[in-house]
Each structure stands twice: as structure tokens, then as C-alpha cells.
Write an enzyme that holds these catalytic residues in place. Structure first.
Site, PDB file in Angstrom:
ATOM      1  NE  ARG A 199      -2.323  -1.318   3.569  1.00 55.80           N
ATOM      2  CZ  ARG A 199      -1.743  -0.576   4.489  1.00 55.80           C
ATOM      3  NH1 ARG A 199      -1.747   0.750   4.370  1.00 55.80           N
ATOM      4  NH2 ARG A 199      -1.162  -1.102   5.543  1.00 55.80           N
TER       5      ARG A 199
ATOM      6  CE1 TYR B 266       0.265  -5.831  -1.903  1.00 52.58           C
ATOM      7  CE2 TYR B 266      -0.882  -3.889  -1.083  1.00 52.58           C
ATOM      8  CZ  TYR B 266      -0.363  -5.153  -0.877  1.00 52.58           C
ATOM      9  OH  TYR B 266      -0.498  -5.746   0.359  1.00 52.58           O
TER      10      TYR B 266
ATOM     11  CE  LYS C   5      -6.277  -3.488   4.518  1.00 58.62           C
ATOM     12  NZ  LYS C   5      -6.567  -3.961   5.875  1.00 58.62           N
TER      13      LYS C   5
ATOM     14  CG  HIS D  98      -7.196  -2.824  10.121  1.00 57.27           C
ATOM     15  ND1 HIS D  98      -5.870  -2.451  10.243  1.00 57.27           N
ATOM     16  CD2 HIS D  98      -7.212  -3.818   9.205  1.00 57.27           C
ATOM     17  CE1 HIS D  98      -5.139  -3.176   9.428  1.00 57.27           C
ATOM     18  NE2 HIS D  98      -5.922  -4.020   8.798  1.00 57.27           N
TER      19      HIS D  98
ATOM     20  CB  SER E 169      -0.881  -3.907   7.853  1.00 58.84           C
ATOM     21  OG  SER E 169      -1.931  -2.996   7.659  1.00 58.84           O
TER      22      SER E 169
ATOM     23  CB  CYS F 132       0.546  -7.038  13.839  1.00 58.74           C
ATOM     24  SG  CYS F 132       1.639  -5.637  13.622  1.00 58.74           S
TER      25      CYS F 132
ATOM     26  CG  ASP G   6      -7.723  -7.019   6.931  1.00 63.50           C
ATOM     27  OD1 ASP G   6      -6.851  -6.736   7.778  1.00 63.50           O
ATOM     28  OD2 ASP G   6      -7.882  -6.369   5.883  1.00 63.50           O
TER      29      ASP G   6
ATOM     30  NE  ARG H 297      -0.161  -8.562   2.012  1.00 61.47           N
ATOM     31  CZ  ARG H 297      -0.879  -7.976   2.976  1.00 61.47           C
ATOM     32  NH1 ARG H 297      -2.038  -8.456   3.359  1.00 61.47           N
ATOM     33  NH2 ARG H 297      -0.397  -6.906   3.597  1.00 61.47           N
TER      34      ARG H 297
END
Ligand code: OXD
Ligand code: MN
Length: 595
Positions: A81, A209, A218, A238, A260, A262, A287, A379
């Protein structure tokens, strides 16, 4: 499937005039050769996949080892991002607040309009109607993304309820998010992710991306969603959502915010350690949570997504066996290594390190050549139905009642393993003052502590001060408030070694949280909140010394004094919009610390 050979919406599979006119307007601007309306069918998936393979956008993996799986390599300049190129375009700059980049809506439409002008010449425009949230849920939202990326169309198919069901749900309504995306020439100098909350519109240019281009995620579910949530009295967060069931069969639903990369996906799919016979954890979402008060006064959450867009490196049968099962089939991998036998590889995968492979950039790779085989932010995109631990409630249109909210950052010091907030307002203060060391999920320096309130810093679509006030105000409409907790799995000792094992052993902390929610265990008060009494965290079967446990749970006043300074800088940024109730919490903490 309905498609036309000319760029016209002539035989579109909808009569929705607002939608047709908007698609027409965007097609006139971007001038695609073809318009393809996606219907979400299996036939369409096959056709688009074959097309993507033909164009070299997807590389088929070994179909015996990984049926239905493909590898995509993104442009190396486009792997995360781009927060510095992400804008909130509200008429007034102050509405976007100090933590967002702002652009005047007119300026943004003009600037990006020039980039979009003719950008799809020679390309196909895919019209991707999608639903965020279970089909038919009163809490779901509809979006339509126009994109010139077949990779985006295929990913949106996994991440959302996409195609005909979305058009059916939309009917003649004008209430849908308008998303326009072009990869352009993937030039970082001409890359913009612009949100227009007042128009329920997103324009994304110059990236391929995921976080920048899968506009349901997002952009809609968090940035636009948080704005709509404030208008409409709900919360877009989030957060993962999980259900944890104890041996008596009682299920407690928990929502947890972590920045993000974590470990939200790992926590949401956790398998409890062997000692936890009769316990199980099931995933509702990994998420994003949309939460609103239900008729019984509890806070209900749905997962707006239908798939997982997870970080690959570090995923293995120890850290996340359910994710490994999830990505065994029907998965799109982005930016991982490709082994000679057509399988994928990444740093931290089980088994032997291959003696050679092709790395994420398509170059030959050998162990020890100083390069990563997989990009640190590589990813997987996988359907949630692949997850062996999926909750039976993941598709429930009413969502699940949340009993506990957890805030967690990546902190090598300062924040103890777990504590419980004294009350809702104090819990909002804990969330608001979250800090975390940055990761590879966004471009920029990794490992720097930044304030990340509720893990929403990059995702809040309006002024952060108003967002925190909205959290405080929600208290009035929730009769049975969830209890709020703070955790830190990432504390390190003097030698930089993690003191808490994490992963499945986080069940031990989750058990304490569940016991607190159910009023089963007393607690101990500290300056920061309520913490487990000595021995209340079950360490049976865990090789952890009392000293290490003490280190994981310790509260060091000098570290907290430094922390307070850093929090002050954040609150100062919010100016007069820093909520009064949080300022009071801050004063109370200062006086408790005696500083
Ligand atoms: C994500 C992120 O991809 O938070 O979920 O970056
Ligand atoms: Mn995320």
C-alpha cells in the site's frame, strides 16, 4: 456472462439506469476496447484465468500439488500500500484531519481525470459488481469496480460476493460505491488512491497491488466505510472476528484490531495448544469488522469480506496450520518464489529450503544469495470457504454478538502481555494510544514505532479526532458493552528474543479474556488497567520460566513516561478535536504514574 465487442454497455445484464450511465461515462473517459460485465460464474472464472495465463499475468502452479492455484508477479515498484499517495478528498481539508493526505475533490477529479483519459485504449474494462457483507444482510454494502486489470477481477471474485448476486441485490437502487481503477503504466509518479466519501466514490490509478486496487477492501470497507459508519451510527474497523468455544460449549465472539502484518490472520485461525482439550477457535473474519448495535443492545459484527488477502512469509504448519490448509487450493499467490516442480516457496515455509528456485522478481535464486525468495509483503488470496476453521456464522446476515474487543500492537517493550481496560472510555483510550512498529505491508521504513489508533491510522476516512469521538459516542447506543483489552505478543528481552511464544499459545491469553468476560476470574489492578494475577495465565505445557513470564507482563514506569510523551505528540496533532474524555484519561494516567 454478457460482453460486447465494442466499448458500449448495450447488452449489459442490468436495467439500473444510474449504473449504466455511470459505466458509460467512465467508458467514454477511459476508452476501453471492450467492456466485460462480470457475473461471478465458474465458467467466467475459467475463461478469465485462461486469459490471464495466456497474457502471462498468472503462472499456473503444479496442479497436482496445488489445484486451482496460480502465481502472479507484480511490478517490483508496486508491492505494498502507498500511504503517501492515498488521499481523502473531502470538500474541507479539516474533515480529512491531520493523519490523512487531503486533496480538494475538484482538483482530484481533474488531476486523475487527465490520467484516466484514454488510459484503457487497447484494454478491456471489467465491470465488477460486488457485495461487502453476507448476501441479503441489512448491513451489507454494494460496490461496483471498473478495472482494466484481469488480476483485480479474479481477486475480487475471491474477496467479495461478486457478479450477478450483487446486481440482483442492487436492483434499481442508486446506492452503490463507484470505484474506478486502472493500472495505467504502473508508474509510482502517477499513482493515486483517492477517496471521495461525500460521493461514495473511489478512483485508483497506477497500481496493481491488492490494498490499492481491490477497492472493496481498504478503500470501501474501511476508509469510505468508516465515514458511512459515523453518518449511520455504526463502526467499520480493522479487526479480525473470531468465536472461541470452551469445553462447556459456550461460544464467545471477540473482535481484535492489530496493525497490518501483525498476525490478525494467525490469531483468527488459531489452533489451541494440546492442553486445551475441548476448546476451539473459529474464524468469522481476518481483517475487517463492521459492527453495529443490535436490537438486544449488544454489539453485532459482520465480516464484509469473502476471502483472505494474507501475508505469506512466516506462514507454516506451526504458525498457522489452518492458513496452510486454506491456501492448498484455489489460491492466487502474489510475489512468492516458484520452485522447479511448480510449487511456491517463501521464507518461513515448512520443510527444506529449496536448493534453487525463481524468486518473486522472476530471477534465479539460491539460498544465501542475499535476496529474499518471496517479497516480505507477498500475499495469498484465498476463499474463506477453504478455511477448515471457518465459523458457521461467517455468512450470518445478522453477524455475531461481540463480548470482547482487543487492541494489539507490535511493541518490543513498554506494553505488557495483556491488560483489561477499567471501562469503555478507558478502553477507547487504550485503542487511541496504540503504537506499533511498522511492517512491510506499506512502503516506508520498517520497525519504527508510530501511533496507530485502533490500527486505523492508514484506513480512517475522516478526521481521527472525530473518529475517536465516534467510538466514545457509540457507548450510548450499546446497552451491553463489550469489555476492552490490550495485548502485546511482540515483547523482546535484552537480546532481542521474543519473550512470549505467540501463535497457538495466544490461546492462553484468550482464555483469560474469555474468563474475564464471563466473570469467572478475579483480577489485579495496576496503573495501566487490570492484569492477570500471578498464575492466572495458564502456562501448563509451556516451556516458559517465571522470570520470562514476569518480563512479558512487566510494567516499567520509565518506559511509560517515554510512552506518554509520544502519545502527547499524537494528541497535539488532533488539536481541538482531541476528545475531552480521552484527555481526562490521559491526565488520570499521568497522575497514577506520578509524573
Ligand atoms: C492488509 C493490510 O492487506 O492491512 O490487510 O495491509
Ligand atoms: Mn489489514
Amino acid at each position: 456472462m454478457a460482453s460486447t465487442q465494442m466499448a458500449s454497455v448495450g447488452n449489459a445484464p442490468t436495467k439500473n439506469q444510474t449504473l449504466l450511465q455511470w459505466v458509460n461515462r467512465c467508458a467514454r473517459m477511459t476508452q476501453p476496447d471492450r467492456i466485460v460485465w462480470c457475473d461471478g460464474s465458474e465458467e467466467e472464472k475459467k475463461r478469465l484465468t485462461e486469459q490471464a495465463v495466456k497474457e502471462g499475468i498468472l503462472i499456473p502452479l503444479n496442479q497436482e500439488k496445488r489445484p486451482g492455484c496460480y502465481l502472479h508477479r507484480s511490478n517490483p515498484n508496486d508491492v505494498a500500500r502507498v500511504e503517501h499517495l492515498t488521499f481523502i478528498c473531502t470538500p474541507n481539508k479539516t474533515d480529512a484531519g491531520p493523519t490523512n493526505n487531503w486533496m480538494d475533490p475538484e482538483e482530484a477529479y481533474t488531476k486523475l481525470g487527465q490520467l484516466f483519459d484514454g488510459c484503457m485504449k487497447g484494454r478491456t474494462m471489467y465491470v465488477v459488481p460486488y457485495v461487502m457483507g453476507p448476501l441479503g444482510s441489512p448491513y451489507a454494502k454494494i460496490g461496483v469496480e471498473l478495472t482494466d486489470s484481469i488480476y483485480v477481477a479474479l481477486n475480487m471474485r475471491i474477496m467479495t460476493r461478486m457478479g450477478k448476486p450483487a446486481l440482483d441485490m442492487l436492483g434499481e437502487s442508486e446506492d452503490f460505491n463507484r470505484g474506478l481503477h486502472s493500472t495505467g503504466d504502473v508508474n509510482p509518479d502517477r499513482r493515486y488512491i483517492c477517496h471521495f466519501p461525500h460521493d461514495n466514490t473511489i478512483w485508483s490509478f497506477g497500481s496493481g497491488y491488492g490494498g490499492n486496487v481491490l477497492l472493496g477492501k481498504k478503500c470501501l470497507a474501511l476508509r469510505i466505510g468508516s465515514y458511512l459508519g459515523r453518518e449511520e451510527g455504526w463502526m467499520a474497523e480493522h479487526m479480525l472476528i473470531l468465536g472461541v468455544t470452551n469445553p462447556e460449549g459456550v461460544t464467545t465472539y471477540v473482535a481484535a484490531a492489530f496493525p497490518s502484518a501483525c498476525g490478525k490472520t494467525n490469531f483468527a485461525m488459531m489452533i489451541p495448544p494440546g492442553e486445551y482439550k475441548g476448546w476451539k477457535v473459529e474464524t468469522v473474519g481476518d481483517d475487517i469488522a463492521w459492527m453495529r448495535p443490535g436490537p438486544d443492545g449488544r454489539l453485532y459484527a459482520i465480516n464484509p469480506e469473502a476471502g483472505y488477502f494474507g501475508v505469506v512469509p512466516g506462514t507454516n504448519n506451526k504458525t498457522n496450520p489452518n492458513a496452510m490448509a486454506t491456501i492448498a487450493k484455489d489460491t492466487l499467490f502474489t510475489n512468492v518464489g516458484l520452485t522447479p516442480d511448480g510449487d511456491v516457496w517463501w521464507e518461513g515455509k515448512d520443510g527444506e529450503v529449496p536448493s534453487e528456485l525463481i524468486d518473486w522478481q522472476g530471477k534465479p535464486w539460491k539460498p544465501g544469495n542475499g535476496e529474499k525468495a518471496a517479497h516480505p509483503n507477498s500475499r495469498f488470496t484465498a476463499p474463506m470457504t477453504n478455511n477448515p476453521a471457518i465459523s458457521s456464522k461467517a455468512n450470518d446476515p445478522q453477524g455475531v454478538p461481540i463480548s470482547a474487543i482487543i487492541f494489539g500492537g507490535r511493541r518490543s517493550n513498554t506494553v505488557p502481555l495483556v491488560l483489561q481496560a477499567f471501562n469503555w472510555t478507558h478502553g477507547v483510550f487504550l485503542g487511541a494510544t496504540m503504537g506499533s512498529e511498522t511492517t512491510a505491508a506499506a512502503t516506508g521504513k520498517v520497525g519504527v514505532v508510530r501511533r496507530d489508533p485502533m490500527a486505523m491510522l492508514p484506513f480512517c476516512g475522516y478526521h481521527m479526532g472525530d473518529y475517536l469521538q465516534h467510538w466514545l459516542d457509540m457507548q450510548k447506543s450499546i446497552t451491553h458493552l463489550p469489555k476492552i483489552f490490550q495485548v502485546n505478543w511482540f515483547r523482546q528481552d535484552k537480546n532481542g528474543k521474543f519473550v512470549w511464544p505467540g501463535f497457538g499459545d495466544n490461546m492462553r491469553v484468550l482464555e483469560w479474556i474469555v474468563n474475564r468476560v464471563q466473570g469467572r476470574v478475579p483480577t489485579q489492578e495496576t496503573l495501566l488497567g487490570w492484569v492477570p494475577r500471578n498464575g492466572d495465565i495458564n502456562t501448563k505445557g509451556l516451556d516458559i520460566s517465571p522470570d520470562t513470564m514476569a518480563e512479558a507482563t512487566s510494567i516499567k514506569e520509565d518506559e511509560w513516561k517515554a510512552e506518554l510523551k509520544s502519545q502527547e505528540v499524537f494528541f497535539e496533532q488532533l488539536g481541538t478535536k482531541a476528545p475531552e474524555a480521552l484527555m481526562l484519561q490521559r491526565k488520570l494516567l499521568i497522575s497514577r504514574l506520578g509524573s
